[in-house]
Motif scaffolding. Structure first.
Motif, PDB file in Angstrom:
ATOM      1  N   LEU A 111      42.768   5.379-110.252  1.00 10.21           N
ATOM      2  CA  LEU A 111      42.303   4.906-108.953  1.00 10.21           C
ATOM      3  C   LEU A 111      41.872   3.445-109.087  1.00 10.21           C
ATOM      4  O   LEU A 111      41.009   3.127-109.911  1.00 10.21           O
ATOM      5  CB  LEU A 111      41.124   5.787-108.518  1.00 10.21           C
ATOM      6  CG  LEU A 111      40.351   5.390-107.267  1.00 10.21           C
ATOM      7  CD1 LEU A 111      41.250   5.288-106.052  1.00 10.21           C
ATOM      8  CD2 LEU A 111      39.240   6.415-107.001  1.00 10.21           C
ATOM      9  N   ARG A 112      42.498   2.586-108.280  1.00  7.26           N
ATOM     10  CA  ARG A 112      42.199   1.154-108.380  1.00  7.26           C
ATOM     11  C   ARG A 112      41.956   0.536-107.009  1.00  7.26           C
ATOM     12  O   ARG A 112      42.874   0.058-106.353  1.00  7.26           O
ATOM     13  CB  ARG A 112      43.347   0.440-109.113  1.00  7.26           C
ATOM     14  CG  ARG A 112      43.459   0.949-110.530  1.00  7.26           C
ATOM     15  CD  ARG A 112      44.450   0.221-111.390  1.00  7.26           C
ATOM     16  NE  ARG A 112      44.104   0.414-112.788  1.00  7.26           N
ATOM     17  CZ  ARG A 112      44.842   0.035-113.815  1.00  7.26           C
ATOM     18  NH1 ARG A 112      45.978  -0.592-113.609  1.00  7.26           N
ATOM     19  NH2 ARG A 112      44.442   0.252-115.043  1.00  7.26           N
ATOM     20  N   PRO A 113      40.695   0.541-106.598  1.00  7.65           N
ATOM     21  CA  PRO A 113      40.376  -0.081-105.320  1.00  7.65           C
ATOM     22  C   PRO A 113      40.396  -1.599-105.456  1.00  7.65           C
ATOM     23  O   PRO A 113      39.906  -2.125-106.447  1.00  7.65           O
ATOM     24  CB  PRO A 113      38.941   0.409-105.033  1.00  7.65           C
ATOM     25  CG  PRO A 113      38.484   1.155-106.232  1.00  7.65           C
ATOM     26  CD  PRO A 113      39.524   1.094-107.283  1.00  7.65           C
ATOM     27  N   PHE A 133      46.598   4.298-105.864  1.00  6.82           N
ATOM     28  CA  PHE A 133      46.618   5.544-106.634  1.00  6.82           C
ATOM     29  C   PHE A 133      47.845   5.496-107.533  1.00  6.82           C
ATOM     30  O   PHE A 133      48.969   5.563-107.061  1.00  6.82           O
ATOM     31  CB  PHE A 133      46.681   6.777-105.725  1.00  6.82           C
ATOM     32  CG  PHE A 133      45.341   7.189-105.211  1.00  6.82           C
ATOM     33  CD1 PHE A 133      44.750   6.493-104.168  1.00  6.82           C
ATOM     34  CD2 PHE A 133      44.659   8.251-105.776  1.00  6.82           C
ATOM     35  CE1 PHE A 133      43.493   6.853-103.695  1.00  6.82           C
ATOM     36  CE2 PHE A 133      43.401   8.616-105.314  1.00  6.82           C
ATOM     37  CZ  PHE A 133      42.816   7.924-104.274  1.00  6.82           C
ATOM     38  N   ARG A 134      47.581   5.359-108.808  1.00  7.92           N
ATOM     39  CA  ARG A 134      48.665   5.257-109.787  1.00  7.92           C
ATOM     40  C   ARG A 134      48.722   6.553-110.581  1.00  7.92           C
ATOM     41  O   ARG A 134      47.708   6.991-111.129  1.00  7.92           O
ATOM     42  CB  ARG A 134      48.343   4.075-110.711  1.00  7.92           C
ATOM     43  CG  ARG A 134      49.108   4.052-112.000  1.00  7.92           C
ATOM     44  CD  ARG A 134      48.570   2.940-112.921  1.00  7.92           C
ATOM     45  NE  ARG A 134      49.286   2.956-114.179  1.00  7.92           N
ATOM     46  CZ  ARG A 134      48.948   2.239-115.240  1.00  7.92           C
ATOM     47  NH1 ARG A 134      47.885   1.429-115.181  1.00  7.92           N
ATOM     48  NH2 ARG A 134      49.643   2.317-116.345  1.00  7.92           N
ATOM     49  N   GLU A 135      49.905   7.150-110.661  1.00  8.54           N
ATOM     50  CA  GLU A 135      50.066   8.336-111.511  1.00  8.54           C
ATOM     51  C   GLU A 135      49.817   7.872-112.940  1.00  8.54           C
ATOM     52  O   GLU A 135      50.254   6.807-113.343  1.00  8.54           O
ATOM     53  CB  GLU A 135      51.473   8.918-111.336  1.00  8.54           C
ATOM     54  CG  GLU A 135      51.603  10.370-111.788  1.00  8.54           C
ATOM     55  CD  GLU A 135      51.520  10.517-113.295  1.00  8.54           C
ATOM     56  OE1 GLU A 135      50.850  11.459-113.771  1.00  8.54           O
ATOM     57  OE2 GLU A 135      52.118   9.687-114.015  1.00  8.54           O
ATOM     58  N   GLY A 267      52.758   1.527-110.483  1.00  7.48           N
ATOM     59  CA  GLY A 267      51.317   1.479-110.174  1.00  7.48           C
ATOM     60  C   GLY A 267      50.619   0.452-111.042  1.00  7.48           C
ATOM     61  O   GLY A 267      49.721  -0.270-110.593  1.00  7.48           O
ATOM     62  N   ASP A 268      51.024   0.378-112.298  1.00  8.84           N
ATOM     63  CA  ASP A 268      50.473  -0.619-113.220  1.00  8.84           C
ATOM     64  C   ASP A 268      50.720  -2.021-112.663  1.00  8.84           C
ATOM     65  O   ASP A 268      49.818  -2.866-112.604  1.00  8.84           O
ATOM     66  CB  ASP A 268      51.164  -0.441-114.585  1.00  8.84           C
ATOM     67  CG  ASP A 268      50.687  -1.442-115.618  1.00  8.84           C
ATOM     68  OD1 ASP A 268      49.476  -1.692-115.684  1.00  8.84           O
ATOM     69  OD2 ASP A 268      51.538  -1.968-116.363  1.00  8.84           O
ATOM     70  N   ILE A 269      51.941  -2.242-112.224  1.00  6.45           N
ATOM     71  CA  ILE A 269      52.336  -3.579-111.773  1.00  6.45           C
ATOM     72  C   ILE A 269      51.680  -3.940-110.439  1.00  6.45           C
ATOM     73  O   ILE A 269      51.066  -5.001-110.306  1.00  6.45           O
ATOM     74  CB  ILE A 269      53.873  -3.657-111.683  1.00  6.45           C
ATOM     75  CG1 ILE A 269      54.470  -3.497-113.097  1.00  6.45           C
ATOM     76  CG2 ILE A 269      54.320  -4.963-111.032  1.00  6.45           C
ATOM     77  CD1 ILE A 269      55.954  -3.220-113.145  1.00  6.45           C
ATOM     78  N   SER A 271      49.069  -2.780-109.131  1.00  2.00           N
ATOM     79  CA  SER A 271      47.603  -2.875-109.155  1.00  2.00           C
ATOM     80  C   SER A 271      47.154  -4.222-109.700  1.00  2.00           C
ATOM     81  O   SER A 271      46.098  -4.729-109.317  1.00  2.00           O
ATOM     82  CB  SER A 271      46.960  -1.707-109.899  1.00  2.00           C
ATOM     83  OG  SER A 271      47.358  -1.643-111.240  1.00  2.00           O
ATOM     84  N   ASP A 272      47.925  -4.843-110.575  1.00  2.15           N
ATOM     85  CA  ASP A 272      47.590  -6.216-110.988  1.00  2.15           C
ATOM     86  C   ASP A 272      47.782  -7.182-109.817  1.00  2.15           C
ATOM     87  O   ASP A 272      46.969  -8.086-109.605  1.00  2.15           O
ATOM     88  CB  ASP A 272      48.476  -6.680-112.167  1.00  2.15           C
ATOM     89  CG  ASP A 272      47.876  -6.312-113.525  1.00  2.15           C
ATOM     90  OD1 ASP A 272      46.992  -5.421-113.571  1.00  2.15           O
ATOM     91  OD2 ASP A 272      48.288  -6.896-114.541  1.00  2.15           O
ATOM     92  N   LEU A 273      48.839  -6.993-109.081  1.00  2.00           N
ATOM     93  CA  LEU A 273      49.075  -7.851-107.914  1.00  2.00           C
ATOM     94  C   LEU A 273      47.921  -7.716-106.916  1.00  2.00           C
ATOM     95  O   LEU A 273      47.377  -8.714-106.433  1.00  2.00           O
ATOM     96  CB  LEU A 273      50.410  -7.473-107.250  1.00  2.00           C
ATOM     97  CG  LEU A 273      50.714  -8.151-105.919  1.00  2.00           C
ATOM     98  CD1 LEU A 273      50.785  -9.658-106.059  1.00  2.00           C
ATOM     99  CD2 LEU A 273      52.021  -7.623-105.339  1.00  2.00           C
TER     100      LEU A 273
HETATM  101 MG    MG Z   1      47.988  -2.886-116.288  1.00  2.88          MG
END
Ligand code: MG
Ligand code: IPM
Length: 372
Positions: A111-113, A133-135, A267-269, A271-273
């Motif tokens: 979870l990345r708010p 929400f990243r798996e 999701g990784d990508i 969420s950095d953006l």
């Molecule tokens: Mg990352």
């Protein structure tokens, strides 16, 4: 006895600095907790051949939550070369301990708010409030990888997959295979978590991020699972987008998006953006959440060049601490902490170097604690 047992995992580099900062606000907010330090990180890889030693896994089995700093990760060959001489040639392979914790404890929600706190000069635009929400356990992070490729695998692929033909001609050490594995259950549960969140927080829309036009098997399954889950949430809008287009649209029209859900790598990508749009990695916080355990962390790395200098922004970690308080059911403490962070950002007097200021990591933590 304290109400909560929290595993305390600073890890490497600035992980140590930012957890020191987190402790200042936790003490001020008055969480009734015992903090138990756990060994994790590069030092344990070099000395013991394991960055996540058995004793730390056992610690995690008996805690309510964990706060994690950061870990240095290096490519497999470099990692192997840095092992203590006695451990060389044992065929040990380095795998990121955070990825291992996510899989081992089935922390399937990442979870990345990403919220633009008002007045942060680093905001891309004021008012951005995205939640990713990243798996967190499957996909290209499955760890099922081959380099060099075993003969049996090459033969099998040659038999089963026509598009493999051009690769079949290559020597086995001239290519590598990483398996993207996505399950129906894994896809459904992360999408359900995103919709549950949207329902609870009165969010309007969930956007499913994928690349199902090209990666048809795995992303096709993810999208199909998402569409099925969405039917249980008729009051919440749903749309979907290819991950490449998503990165453009997010920048162009961030206000068109609300909750985003994606397989692990996308999701990784994204969420950095999203973190960059609300001030950068100094503001990116993350919860790795499972049914029994949750591990909270800043999304930034260990930044070895800043290690021990108390220079970096602890807000990402302090917001991760806020998420931990929420997860423990300490909603009012969490809200107080978030307000304190928002207040310090708005006042703009205490700013770390990334915010074009000169305050230290601990000065930032103390300023936040002061507001509590
Ligand atoms: Mg990352
Ligand atoms: C993250 C990080 C990790 C990941 C790394 C450090 C293994 O980038 O948490 O986003 O890829 O998941």
């Amino acid at each position: 006895m304290a109400k909560y047992r929290i595993a305390w995992l600073p890890g490497d580099g600035i992980g140590v600095d930012v957890l020191e900062a987190a402790r200042i606000v936790l003490d001020k907010v008055g969480l009734d907790a015992g903090y138990i330090a756990g060994d994790i990180g590069w030092e344990f890889w070099r000395r013991e051949g394991d960055a996540l030693p058995r004793r730390t896994i056992e610690l995690l089995e008996g805690v309510d939550a964990a706060l994690f700093g950061a870990i240095t990760s290096k490519p497999a060959k470099t990692a192997a070369a840095e092992l203590a001489p006695a451990l060389q040639d044992r065929g040990l392979t380095y795998r990121s301990p955070i990825v291992r914790m996510r899989q081992m404890f089935d922390l399937y929600i990442c979870l990345r708010p990403c919220k633009a706190y008002p007045g942060n000069a680093l905001n891309f635009k004021e008012g951005i409030d995205l939640v990713v929400f990243r798996e967190n356990t499957e996909d290209l992070y499955s760890g099922v990888e081959f380099a060099p490729v075993p003969r049996e695998l090459a033969d099998m692929l040659g038999k089963l997959a026509k598009p493999f033909t051009p690769f079949a001609k290559l020597p086995l050490d001239q290519y590598a295979v990483s398996c993207k594995i996505n399950t129906r259950t894994g896809s459904e549960r992360i999408v359900r978590a995103a919709f549950d969140f949207a329902r609870k927080r009165k969010r309007k829309k969930v956007t499913v991020v994928h690349k199902a036009n090209v990666v048809r098997a795995t992303d096709g399954l993810f999208l199909e699972a998402a569409k099925a889950v969405a039917k249980d949430f008729p009051e919440i809008g749903m749309d979907d987008a290819n991950v490449d287009a998503m990165t453009m649209w997010l920048l162009k029209n961030p206000f068109n998006y609300d909750v985003l859900v994606a397989p692990n790598l996308y999701g990784d990508i994204i969420s950095d953006l999203c973190a960059q749009m609300v001030g950068g990695l100094g503001f990116g916080c993350s919860g790795n959440i499972g049914a029994k355990l949750a591990v909270f962390e800043p999304t930034h790395g260990s930044a070895p060049k800043y290690a021990g200098q108390h220079k970096v922004n602890p807000i990402a970690t302090i917001l991760a601490t806020k998420m931990m308080l929420d997860w423990l059911g300490e909603g009012s403490k969490a809200a107080a902490l978030e307000n304190a962070v928002a207040q310090v950002i708005k006042e703009g007097k205490v700013r770390t170097y990334d915010m074009r200021g000169t305050s230290t990591t601990l000065q930032m933590a103390e300023a936040i604690a002061e507001e509590l």
